[in-house]
Motif scaffolding. Structure first.
Motif, PDB file in Angstrom:
ATOM      1  N   ASN A 128      33.681  56.247  40.714  1.00  0.00           N
ATOM      2  CA  ASN A 128      34.189  57.429  41.764  1.00  0.00           C
ATOM      3  C   ASN A 128      33.780  56.654  42.528  1.00  0.00           C
ATOM      4  OD1 ASN A 128      35.204  60.040  40.821  1.00  0.00           O
ATOM      5  ND2 ASN A 128      32.967  60.465  41.042  1.00  0.00           N
ATOM      6  N   LYS A 129      32.840  55.852  42.826  1.00  0.00           N
ATOM      7  CA  LYS A 129      33.188  54.324  43.810  1.00  0.00           C
ATOM      8  C   LYS A 129      33.935  53.658  43.378  1.00  0.00           C
ATOM      9  CE  LYS A 129      28.135  55.582  45.541  1.00  0.00           C
ATOM     10  NZ  LYS A 129      26.343  54.539  45.278  1.00  0.00           N
ATOM     11  N   TYR A 130      34.556  53.076  42.624  1.00  0.00           N
ATOM     12  CA  TYR A 130      35.159  52.159  42.276  1.00  0.00           C
ATOM     13  C   TYR A 130      36.297  52.871  42.535  1.00  0.00           C
ATOM     14  CZ  TYR A 130      30.975  48.882  40.484  1.00  0.00           C
ATOM     15  OH  TYR A 130      30.040  48.939  40.839  1.00  0.00           O
ATOM     16  N   GLY A 131      36.957  54.287  42.532  1.00  0.00           N
ATOM     17  CA  GLY A 131      38.183  54.563  42.742  1.00  0.00           C
ATOM     18  C   GLY A 131      37.820  55.017  44.019  1.00  0.00           C
ATOM     19  N   GLU A 132      37.732  54.644  44.657  1.00  0.00           N
ATOM     20  CA  GLU A 132      38.007  54.996  45.922  1.00  0.00           C
ATOM     21  C   GLU A 132      37.743  53.926  47.188  1.00  0.00           C
ATOM     22  OE1 GLU A 132      34.316  57.177  47.246  1.00  0.00           O
ATOM     23  OE2 GLU A 132      35.105  59.021  47.016  1.00  0.00           O
ATOM     24  N   GLN A 133      37.130  52.828  46.527  1.00  0.00           N
ATOM     25  CA  GLN A 133      38.069  51.070  47.195  1.00  0.00           C
ATOM     26  C   GLN A 133      39.048  51.145  46.474  1.00  0.00           C
ATOM     27  OE1 GLN A 133      36.487  47.559  44.785  1.00  0.00           O
ATOM     28  NE2 GLN A 133      34.346  47.797  46.192  1.00  0.00           N
ATOM     29  N   LYS A 134      39.360  51.179  45.732  1.00  0.00           N
ATOM     30  CA  LYS A 134      40.565  50.785  44.719  1.00  0.00           C
ATOM     31  C   LYS A 134      41.841  51.228  45.820  1.00  0.00           C
ATOM     32  CE  LYS A 134      43.382  49.710  40.500  1.00  0.00           C
ATOM     33  NZ  LYS A 134      43.798  50.221  39.354  1.00  0.00           N
ATOM     34  N   HIS A 135      41.506  52.597  45.731  1.00  0.00           N
ATOM     35  CA  HIS A 135      42.406  53.907  46.464  1.00  0.00           C
ATOM     36  C   HIS A 135      42.353  52.824  48.346  1.00  0.00           C
ATOM     37  CE1 HIS A 135      41.603  57.073  44.237  1.00  0.00           C
ATOM     38  NE2 HIS A 135      42.365  56.293  43.093  1.00  0.00           N
ATOM     39  N   GLY A 136      41.493  52.406  48.426  1.00  0.00           N
ATOM     40  CA  GLY A 136      41.065  51.818  50.015  1.00  0.00           C
ATOM     41  C   GLY A 136      41.935  50.820  50.001  1.00  0.00           C
ATOM     42  N   ILE A 137      41.933  49.833  48.710  1.00  0.00           N
ATOM     43  CA  ILE A 137      42.393  48.216  49.005  1.00  0.00           C
ATOM     44  C   ILE A 137      43.480  48.328  48.603  1.00  0.00           C
ATOM     45  CG2 ILE A 137      42.862  46.104  47.594  1.00  0.00           C
ATOM     46  CD1 ILE A 137      39.619  46.361  46.844  1.00  0.00           C
ATOM     47  N   ASN A 153      42.196  41.342  43.590  1.00  0.00           N
ATOM     48  CA  ASN A 153      41.609  40.551  42.510  1.00  0.00           C
ATOM     49  C   ASN A 153      41.125  40.579  41.210  1.00  0.00           C
ATOM     50  OD1 ASN A 153      38.767  39.815  42.707  1.00  0.00           O
ATOM     51  ND2 ASN A 153      38.864  39.084  44.786  1.00  0.00           N
ATOM     52  N   ASP A 154      40.941  39.066  40.482  1.00  0.00           N
ATOM     53  CA  ASP A 154      40.887  39.333  39.025  1.00  0.00           C
ATOM     54  C   ASP A 154      39.751  39.683  38.671  1.00  0.00           C
ATOM     55  OD1 ASP A 154      43.585  38.143  38.103  1.00  0.00           O
ATOM     56  OD2 ASP A 154      42.475  36.049  38.579  1.00  0.00           O
ATOM     57  N   GLU A 155      38.436  39.455  40.052  1.00  0.00           N
ATOM     58  CA  GLU A 155      36.951  39.534  40.268  1.00  0.00           C
ATOM     59  C   GLU A 155      37.062  41.667  39.985  1.00  0.00           C
ATOM     60  OE1 GLU A 155      34.336  38.693  38.709  1.00  0.00           O
ATOM     61  OE2 GLU A 155      35.563  36.582  38.065  1.00  0.00           O
ATOM     62  N   LEU A 156      37.669  41.684  41.236  1.00  0.00           N
ATOM     63  CA  LEU A 156      37.235  42.769  41.232  1.00  0.00           C
ATOM     64  C   LEU A 156      38.240  44.034  39.984  1.00  0.00           C
ATOM     65  CD1 LEU A 156      38.316  43.474  44.870  1.00  0.00           C
ATOM     66  CD2 LEU A 156      36.375  44.187  44.312  1.00  0.00           C
ATOM     67  N   ALA A 157      38.715  43.300  39.240  1.00  0.00           N
ATOM     68  CA  ALA A 157      40.167  44.000  38.760  1.00  0.00           C
ATOM     69  C   ALA A 157      38.849  43.445  36.997  1.00  0.00           C
ATOM     70  CB  ALA A 157      41.128  43.334  38.238  1.00  0.00           C
ATOM     71  N   LYS A 158      37.947  42.842  36.968  1.00  0.00           N
ATOM     72  CA  LYS A 158      37.398  42.909  35.812  1.00  0.00           C
ATOM     73  C   LYS A 158      36.338  43.554  36.133  1.00  0.00           C
ATOM     74  CE  LYS A 158      33.754  39.699  34.236  1.00  0.00           C
ATOM     75  NZ  LYS A 158      32.843  38.676  34.285  1.00  0.00           N
ATOM     76  N   SER A 159      36.230  44.405  37.469  1.00  0.00           N
ATOM     77  CA  SER A 159      34.609  45.244  37.226  1.00  0.00           C
ATOM     78  C   SER A 159      35.150  46.001  36.680  1.00  0.00           C
ATOM     79  CB  SER A 159      34.275  44.962  38.644  1.00  0.00           C
ATOM     80  OG  SER A 159      35.474  45.624  39.493  1.00  0.00           O
ATOM     81  N   TYR A 160      36.658  46.690  38.127  1.00  0.00           N
ATOM     82  CA  TYR A 160      36.963  47.167  37.259  1.00  0.00           C
ATOM     83  C   TYR A 160      37.268  48.068  35.743  1.00  0.00           C
ATOM     84  CZ  TYR A 160      37.930  47.538  42.368  1.00  0.00           C
ATOM     85  OH  TYR A 160      38.309  47.932  43.844  1.00  0.00           O
ATOM     86  N   GLU A 161      37.672  47.153  34.400  1.00  0.00           N
ATOM     87  CA  GLU A 161      37.657  47.584  33.883  1.00  0.00           C
ATOM     88  C   GLU A 161      36.979  47.602  33.063  1.00  0.00           C
ATOM     89  OE1 GLU A 161      40.175  45.367  30.237  1.00  0.00           O
ATOM     90  OE2 GLU A 161      40.706  44.336  32.343  1.00  0.00           O
ATOM     91  N   ARG A 168      27.358  43.237  40.541  1.00  0.00           N
ATOM     92  CA  ARG A 168      27.590  41.955  41.052  1.00  0.00           C
ATOM     93  C   ARG A 168      28.864  41.502  40.516  1.00  0.00           C
ATOM     94  NH1 ARG A 168      22.121  42.213  38.616  1.00  0.00           N
ATOM     95  NH2 ARG A 168      22.979  42.006  36.725  1.00  0.00           N
ATOM     96  N   SER A 169      29.662  41.739  40.053  1.00  0.00           N
ATOM     97  CA  SER A 169      31.256  41.244  39.636  1.00  0.00           C
ATOM     98  C   SER A 169      32.676  42.074  41.040  1.00  0.00           C
ATOM     99  CB  SER A 169      31.465  41.587  38.379  1.00  0.00           C
ATOM    100  OG  SER A 169      33.105  41.161  38.214  1.00  0.00           O
ATOM    101  N   ASN A 170      31.765  43.647  41.228  1.00  0.00           N
ATOM    102  CA  ASN A 170      32.547  43.966  42.039  1.00  0.00           C
ATOM    103  C   ASN A 170      32.257  43.185  43.360  1.00  0.00           C
ATOM    104  OD1 ASN A 170      32.471  46.245  44.078  1.00  0.00           O
ATOM    105  ND2 ASN A 170      33.942  46.423  42.921  1.00  0.00           N
ATOM    106  N   LEU A 171      31.308  43.209  43.499  1.00  0.00           N
ATOM    107  CA  LEU A 171      30.731  42.427  45.075  1.00  0.00           C
ATOM    108  C   LEU A 171      31.041  41.072  44.785  1.00  0.00           C
ATOM    109  CD1 LEU A 171      26.825  43.834  45.840  1.00  0.00           C
ATOM    110  CD2 LEU A 171      29.196  44.364  46.628  1.00  0.00           C
TER     111      LEU A 171
END
Length: 747
Positions: free
Chosen positions: A180-189, A280-288, A432-435
Motif C-alpha cells: 500500500n505504501k509503495y503504491g501510494e508512493q508510485k501514485h504520488g510520483i 527510476n530503476d531502483e524504485l521500479a526494482k523495489s516495486y517489482e 532500502r532499495s526503495n529509499l
C-alpha cells in the motif's frame, strides 16, 4: 544594411493595431481542453495489496482449523478403550505362554498330565486375571497425572499455534502495508508528473493571452507620453522598450513596419526538458520485488515449522498412538522374556526329572505335582515381568510423546521468530532499495526544477514586464510565478514513505496498471535471485544473465526429474504439502534433499545389512539352542531309558526274589501245617495246647486234658512222636514267618 529608424508614435500605433486584431481573434476562439490524463491509474502494487487483503479476509486467521482441533480434543488420558486393549493384549500374551508350557508338559508326560491340566490352567488363568486387574488399577492411578500433563501440553500447544497464526498474519499484514505504501508512493510520483504535464499544456494554451496582457501592460504604461512635448531621448528610450515588447510578442521587428501585421510570428521557445522525474530503476526494482513476494513465502525453516505444528495437532491422540504402537514396540522385550522363561523352564524341568529319576519316582503323582507347581510359579513371574514392562513402556512412551510435543512447542516459537526475522529482512531490503531509488529521484527532480527555473529566468529576461518585476524584487509575480504554475502543490513536499499522506496519491478505480507475474518470490533464495536479476537488468547485463538462467533452468529441470522420487516420498510424508513444486526451483534445497536421500539410502542399506546379520546371528543362535535342546532331550531320554531298563531289571530281580521267598514260605508253611495237623490227638491239637501251656509236657496233656492213661504202648508212641515233632514244628513256624517277612519286604 542600415538599421531603420521608426518613430515612437508609429511603433505605438502598430502595436495597438496588433493588440486589437489578436484580441479579437482570441475572443472568438474555442476553449482547448487538456487531452491527457490527470489521475494516475491504480498501480499494480495497490491491486496486489487489495487482492491479498481480500484473500486474508476470505480465509480468516491462519491455523483456525488446527486451533479448533486442539480446542475440541478431549483430555481423557488413558481411556477405557485403551485399558481394555492393553488388558486383552497382556492377557492373550500370558495365555500363549500357558499353552506353550502345557504342550511341553503333555509331550513329556503324555496322558498322565491330562488329569492335572484343568487345575494347572485354572490356577495360571486366575493368577493372570488377578495381575491384569492390578495392572488396570495401576493405570487408573497413573491416569490423573497423564491427564494433567496432557492438558498442560494442549494448552501450551494452543497458545503456540495461536501465536504462530498471529505471526503469519502479521507477516502478511506487513507485506500488504508495504505494498500500500509503495503504491501510494508510485501514485504520488505519477500524479506529480501528470500535473506538471497539464501545467505545461495550460502554459502553452495560455501563452497568447499572456503575451497580449504583457504587451497591453507596456502600452498602458506609455499612454501618458506625448511625442510633441516629450524629449527626443525619452521617446527614443520608450520606443526601444516597445520594440523589445513586440519582439517578446513574436513580431519580427527586423522587417518593415507595414509587414509586422502579416509576417509570420517568431514564437518564444517552449520548454522541452523534463518537468518531473519518472520512476527510476531502483524504485521500479523495489516495486517489482515487493509485488512479487508471495503470500505463501516459505522461509528456510518452513518445513520444520510445519512439521512441528502438525505434530502438535496430531498429538491430541498421542495416548492412542502410543497404545496402538505398544504391542509392536514391546515385542522384542516379550520375546526376550519368553526366551528366558523357556530356558528357565528347561533347566527346572531337567533338575526335577533328575531328582525324581534318582528316587525311582519319575512320572509319579509327586513328580507331576512338583512340575506343575514350578511351571505355575514360572508363568506367574513371567507374566508379572511382562505387565511391568508394558506399564513402564506405556508410561515412558506417553511421557516421551508429551515432552516431545512440549519441545516442539518451543521449536515452533523459535521457528516463528526466525521466520519473522527472515521475512522482515526481506521487506527491509526492499525498503532500502526503495529509499536508495528515492534519494536518486529527489536529486534528479531537484535538477529538473533548477533547469526549469533557469528557463523561466531566461524567458523572463526577454519580457520587459517580467524583467521590470524582477528588478523590483517581486519575484513571486515574475519568473517564479511560472515555476509555481508548473510545480503547483509540490513545494516542500517529500515523496518518502513517512510523508506519503501529504502527496496527491489518489488514483483511478477505472484504469488499472497491468500486473506482472506474481508469486515469484516464495523463499529467501527466490528473493536473492530476483533482486540480483533486476540489478543486472538495470546494468544492461540482463540478456546474458537470462541466457545463463535459462541454461541453469534446463539443468535444474533435469535435476528435478532425477529427484522426483525423493520429492514424492517427501510429499507422502507431508500429505498437506500440496504445492511442493514451488520448492523445485530452489537449487540449494534440491541439492540438500538429494544429499539427504543418499544419506538415508546409505543408512537404510546399513540398517538392512545390520538387520540381515542380526537375523543370521539370531537364526544361528536359534539353531544352536535347538541343537542344545535336542541334545539335552536325547540325553534325558537316554537317561530315562536307562532308568526304565534299570527299573525293569530291578522289578524282575525283586519278582524273582519274591518268588523264591514265596516258594520257601509255602514249603515251610506246608511242613508247619503238616506237623500241626499231625499233632491232633482225640480231636485236640497238642501243639496248639502246648503253645498255651509250655510248662506242661504231653504226658500231663494226655492224663489231665484227654483223661487217658499215658503208659499204654500207643500213648507212649504218641508222646514220643509229639516230643519228636515239636522242635520241628517250632522251627518251621520261625522259618515260615521269616520267609513271609522276606516276601513282604519285596512288595
Amino acid at each position: 544594411m542600415a538599421k531603420q529608424y521608426i518613430p515612437f508614435d508609429q511603433i505605438r500605433d502598430k502595436a495597438r493595431q496588433l493588440l486589437i486584431r489578436d484580441s479579437g481573434r482570441l475572443s472568438t476562439s474555442n476553449y482547448t481542453p487538456y487531452p491527457g490524463k490527470t489521475l494516475a491509474p491504480m498501480s499494480s502494487l495497490t491491486q496486489r495489496a487489495r487482492g491479498l487483503e481480500e484473500r486474508r479476509t476470505a480465509k480468516g486467521m491462519p491455523y483456525t482449523n488446527d486451533l479448533n482441533t486442539l480446542a475440541n480434543a478431549p483430555i481423557e488420558g488413558i481411556n477405557e478403550g485403551n485399558i481394555n486393549q492393553l488388558q486383552d493384549f497382556t492377557y492373550d500374551t500370558a495365555n500363549r505362554g500357558l499353552e506353550t508350557v502345557s504342550d511341553r508338559l503333555r509331550n513329556q508326560f503324555g496322558n498322565n498330565f491330562n488329569r492335572y491340566y484343568d487345575s494347572f490352567r485354572n490356577n495360571v488363568d486366575r493368577n493372570n486375571q488377578l495381575k491384569t486387574n492390578e495392572f488396570q488399577s495401576d493405570l487408573n492411578t497413573l491416569n490423573p497425572e497423564i491427564k494433567k500433563l496432557q492438558g498442560k501440553k494442549s494448552r501450551f500447544a494452543f497458545e503456540a499455534i495461536s501465536e504462530s497464526g498471529k505471526n503469519k498474519y502479521n507477516r502478511e499484514k506487513a507485506l500488504i502495508d508495504s505494498l500500500n505504501k509503495y503504491g501510494e508512493q508510485k501514485h504520488g510520483i505519477v500524479n506529480k508528473g501528470l500535473t506538471a504535464e497539464k501545467a505545461r499544456f495550460d502554459a502553452e494554451v495560455n501563452e497568447p493571452y499572456g503575451r497580449i496582457e504583457n504587451l497591453n501592460s507596456v502600452l498602458n504604461s506609455m499612454d501618458g507620453i506625448d511625442s510633441s512635448t516629450s524629449h527626443p531621448d525619452v521617446l527614443d528610450l520608450q520606443g526601444k522598450q516597445l520594440i523589445k515588447a513586440l519582439q517578446a510578442y513574436g513580431v519580427d521587428v527586423g522587417k518593415p513596419v507595414d509587414q509586422w501585421m502579416t509576417a509570420p510570428r517568431t514564437n518564444l521557445p517552449v520548454y522541452q526538458g523534463k518537468l518531473v522525474e519518472p520512476v527510476n530503476d531502483e524504485l521500479a526494482k523495489s516495486y517489482e520485488l515487493a509485488e512479487n513476494i508471495s503470500p505463501f513465502y516459505k522461509d528456510k525453516n518452513y518445513l520444520d515449522r510445519k512439521l512441528a505444528r502438525k505434530s502438535l495437532v496430531d498429538g491430541t491422540n498421542s495416548v492412542n498412538n502410543v497404545v496402538n504402537s505398544l504391542p509392536e514396540n514391546i515385542r522384542p522385550k516379550f520375546e526376550s522374556l519368553d526366551e528366558e522363561a523357556k530356558k528357565k523352564a528347561i533347566s527346572d524341568l531337567t533338575a526335577l526329572n533328575s531328582r525324581y529319576i534318582k528316587q525311582g519316582m519319575y512320572g509319579s503323582n509327586s513328580h507331576l505335582k512338583s512340575v506343575t507347581n514350578r511351571m505355575q510359579d514360572l508363568l506367574s513371574a513371567t507374566g508379572e515381568s511382562k505387565l511391568k514392562a508394558v506399564k513402564e513402556d506405556l508410561v515412558r512412551g506417553i511421557a516421551d510423546k508429551e515432552y516431545s510435543d512440549l519441545n516442539n512447542i518451543d521449536k515452533l516459537t523459535q521457528y516463528d521468530q526466525l521466520a519473522n526475522n527472515e521475512f522482515g529482512k526481506v521487506l527491509d531490503d526492499v525498503k532500502r532499495s526503495n529509499l536508495k531509488g528515492l534519494e536518486k529521484w529527489k536529486n534528479a527532480q531537484e535538477n529538473n526544477e533548477q533547469l526549469y527555473k533557469s528557463y523561466q529566468a531566461e524567458k523572463g529576461g526577454m519580457n520587459p514586464k517580467l524583467l521590470t518585476n524582477a528588478r523590483n524584487s517581486v519575484y513571486e509575480g515574475g519568473v517564479n510565478s511560472g515555476i509555481n504554475t508548473i510545480f503547483n502543490h509540490f513545494n516542500n513536499q517529500g515523496i518518502d514513505l513517512s510523508s506519503i499522506s501529504d502527496l496527491q496519491n489518489r488514483y483511478s478505480e477505472m484504469e488499472k496498471e497491468r500486473t506482472s507475474n506474481l508469486d515469484k518470490i516464495k523463499s529467501l533464495e527466490d528473493y536473492k535471485l530476483q533482486a540480483e536479476e533486476l540489478s543486472k537488468k538495470n546494468m544492461g547485463e540482463y540478456d546474458n544473465e537470462k541466457n545463463q538462467r535459462l541454461k541453469l533452468g534446463i539443468e535444474r529441470d533435469e535435476l528435478n526429474n532425477k529427484l522426483q522420487n525423493e520429492i514424492a516420498a517427501r510429499i507422502n510424508l507431508e500429505q498437506d504439502l500440496k504445492k511442493r513444486a514451488e520448492l523445485q526451483n530452489q537449487q540449494k534445497v534440491l541439492r540438500e534433499r538429494e544429499e539427504n536421500a543418499n544419506r538415508l539410502r546409505v543408512e537404510q542399506e546399513q540398517r538392512q545389512e545390520e538387520a540381515r546379520i542380526a537375523e543370521e546371528n539370531r537364526q544361528a543362535e536359534l539353531r544352536r539352542v535347538e541343537n542344545q535342546r535336542r541334545q539335552e532331550e536325547a540325553r534325558i531320554a537316554e537317561e530315562n531309558r536307562q532308568a526304565e531298563e534299570n527299573r525293569i531289571s530291578e522289578n524282575v530281580r525283586i519278582a524273582n526274589l519274591k518268588k523264591t521267598e514265596l516258594d520257601r514260605y509255602l514249603k515251610s508253611a506246608t511242613l508247619r501245617d503238616k506237623l500241626y495237623n499231625d499233632s491232633a490227638v482225640n480231636g485236640v491239637n497238642a501243639f496248639s495246647w502246648y503253645e498255651q501251656n509250655p510248662t506242661h509236657g504231653f504226658k500231663w496233656f494226655l492224663e489231665n486234658v484227654l483223661k487217658v492213661p499215658s503208659n499204654t504202648p500207643d500213648n507212649k508212641r504218641i508222646i514220643a512222636r509229639l516230643n519228636k515233632n515239636l522242635p520241628l514244628y517250632l522251627e518251621e513256624i520261625k522259618r515260615a514267618n521269616y520267609f513271609q517277612n522276606r516276601y513282604n519286604t519285596y512288595k
